[in-house]
Design an enzyme around this catalytic site. Sequence first.
Site, PDB file in Angstrom:
ATOM      1  N   ALA A  11      12.518 -40.217 -46.040  1.00  0.00           N
ATOM      2  CA  ALA A  11      13.619 -40.370 -45.101  1.00  0.00           C
ATOM      3  C   ALA A  11      14.907 -40.532 -45.887  1.00  0.00           C
ATOM      4  O   ALA A  11      14.982 -41.377 -46.789  1.00  0.00           O
ATOM      5  CB  ALA A  11      13.387 -41.580 -44.200  1.00  0.00           C
ATOM      6  N   LYS A  39      11.426 -32.717 -51.030  1.00  0.00           N
ATOM      7  CA  LYS A  39      11.369 -31.300 -51.373  1.00  0.00           C
ATOM      8  C   LYS A  39      10.126 -30.625 -50.804  1.00  0.00           C
ATOM      9  O   LYS A  39      10.187 -29.495 -50.315  1.00  0.00           O
ATOM     10  CB  LYS A  39      11.430 -31.134 -52.891  1.00  0.00           C
ATOM     11  CG  LYS A  39      12.710 -31.694 -53.516  1.00  0.00           C
ATOM     12  CD  LYS A  39      12.882 -31.238 -54.935  1.00  0.00           C
ATOM     13  CE  LYS A  39      13.291 -29.792 -54.998  1.00  0.00           C
ATOM     14  NZ  LYS A  39      14.585 -29.518 -54.351  1.00  0.00           N
ATOM     15  N   ASN A  42      10.594 -30.113 -47.005  1.00  0.00           N
ATOM     16  CA  ASN A  42      11.615 -29.088 -46.758  1.00  0.00           C
ATOM     17  C   ASN A  42      11.077 -27.690 -47.033  1.00  0.00           C
ATOM     18  O   ASN A  42      11.312 -26.741 -46.269  1.00  0.00           O
ATOM     19  CB  ASN A  42      12.842 -29.333 -47.632  1.00  0.00           C
ATOM     20  CG  ASN A  42      13.582 -30.609 -47.289  1.00  0.00           C
ATOM     21  OD1 ASN A  42      13.428 -31.155 -46.188  1.00  0.00           O
ATOM     22  ND2 ASN A  42      14.380 -31.094 -48.222  1.00  0.00           N
ATOM     23  N   ASN A 182      16.757 -24.719 -61.762  1.00  0.00           N
ATOM     24  CA  ASN A 182      18.154 -24.331 -61.896  1.00  0.00           C
ATOM     25  C   ASN A 182      18.568 -24.514 -63.357  1.00  0.00           C
ATOM     26  O   ASN A 182      17.736 -24.857 -64.214  1.00  0.00           O
ATOM     27  CB  ASN A 182      19.056 -25.100 -60.927  1.00  0.00           C
ATOM     28  CG  ASN A 182      19.054 -26.606 -61.162  1.00  0.00           C
ATOM     29  OD1 ASN A 182      18.819 -27.085 -62.282  1.00  0.00           O
ATOM     30  ND2 ASN A 182      19.326 -27.370 -60.119  1.00  0.00           N
ATOM     31  N   GLY A 220      23.051 -20.732 -58.560  1.00  0.00           N
ATOM     32  CA  GLY A 220      24.027 -20.945 -57.501  1.00  0.00           C
ATOM     33  C   GLY A 220      24.779 -19.677 -57.162  1.00  0.00           C
ATOM     34  O   GLY A 220      24.197 -18.625 -56.887  1.00  0.00           O
ATOM     35  N   GLY A 250      18.166 -25.044 -52.812  1.00  0.00           N
ATOM     36  CA  GLY A 250      17.011 -24.866 -53.684  1.00  0.00           C
ATOM     37  C   GLY A 250      15.703 -24.854 -52.924  1.00  0.00           C
ATOM     38  O   GLY A 250      14.803 -24.043 -53.209  1.00  0.00           O
ATOM     39  N   ASP A 251      15.558 -25.742 -51.951  1.00  0.00           N
ATOM     40  CA  ASP A 251      14.330 -25.771 -51.166  1.00  0.00           C
ATOM     41  C   ASP A 251      14.182 -24.504 -50.338  1.00  0.00           C
ATOM     42  O   ASP A 251      13.088 -23.951 -50.212  1.00  0.00           O
ATOM     43  CB  ASP A 251      14.318 -27.001 -50.255  1.00  0.00           C
ATOM     44  CG  ASP A 251      14.215 -28.299 -51.031  1.00  0.00           C
ATOM     45  OD1 ASP A 251      13.744 -28.259 -52.189  1.00  0.00           O
ATOM     46  OD2 ASP A 251      14.601 -29.355 -50.491  1.00  0.00           O
TER      47      ASP A 251
END
Length: 305
Positions: A11, A39, A42, A182, A220, A250-251
């Site tokens: 949460a 993560k 998601n 990344n 990105g 990212g997710d």
Amino acid sequence: MKIAVVGSYGAGLTMRVPKAPAPGETVSGGVFDPGPGGKGSNQAIGAARLGAEVSLLTAVGDDDYGRAARELWRREGVGAEHVLTGQAPTMVGFIMVEPSGENRITIAPGALDELDAAAVESFGAEIASADVLVVSMEIPEDAVLAALRTGREVGTRTVLNPAPARPLPEGSWSLIDVITPNQTEASVVLGLAEEHGREDRQLVRALQERTGGAAVLTRGAEGALIADPSGVTLVPPHRVGNVVDTTGAGDSFNAALAVALAEGRDLEQAAEFAAAAGAHTVTIAGVVPALPTRDQLNAWIGTAP
């Protein structure tokens, strides 16, 4: 098309404040915004919205946050039958955001610390029946390694999203088919000093050589780089006119990559699809609200600049 996901749920309790309080100071005027996160969750929701059959392994507490998570997964069509109910509370992250966008985050992992190799073993049939296994690293290292090892043993393609980043044990590299960091995460998982000075092409080659499989370096607004045994390929970015919130990019990327690979696309095609999903996500505030459905993403690809 089936995806198995091993990762986190938590949460997120966000407070937007006029300024961060000094020690002993109370600051009023904040705006509170709670919501689901983690993560693993998601990525599972993102893959389900894109049409995959998804099974999730994570851990939550026997509390209101855990019950809310199970209701969320039910609504989103994510299979959560194997989710562990731990003795500790559900993971909670407290995020304090100043007007400048600067944030301060503290995390209490709670039940996630109880996610272990035995839990992964009980999830083995789901991994075996999946086309792609996605693993992220907000969970204990034992669970990460057990999931990757199970994927390798049963012949399921393994995707590791090494976030949050930490150096990977030597024995884990050969278990990874596709690694998706990344730029910052790439240096950390390779164990490089911050001032290593390597260019992105060198980073993605080093990642590929360690795994023996493939690496996708997300960059990105600069797109992504793919490295496989045949060389390095540039995946151009999808231009976005108005960036609203980059938190879930990212997710969204990893969910879409897994779905595209499960559909049989090659890695370059899958990364292009994933880049579009990530770009779509940054145009909408929040993480779960920004994860696109297949229809939304197809429509956006058709109209994106």
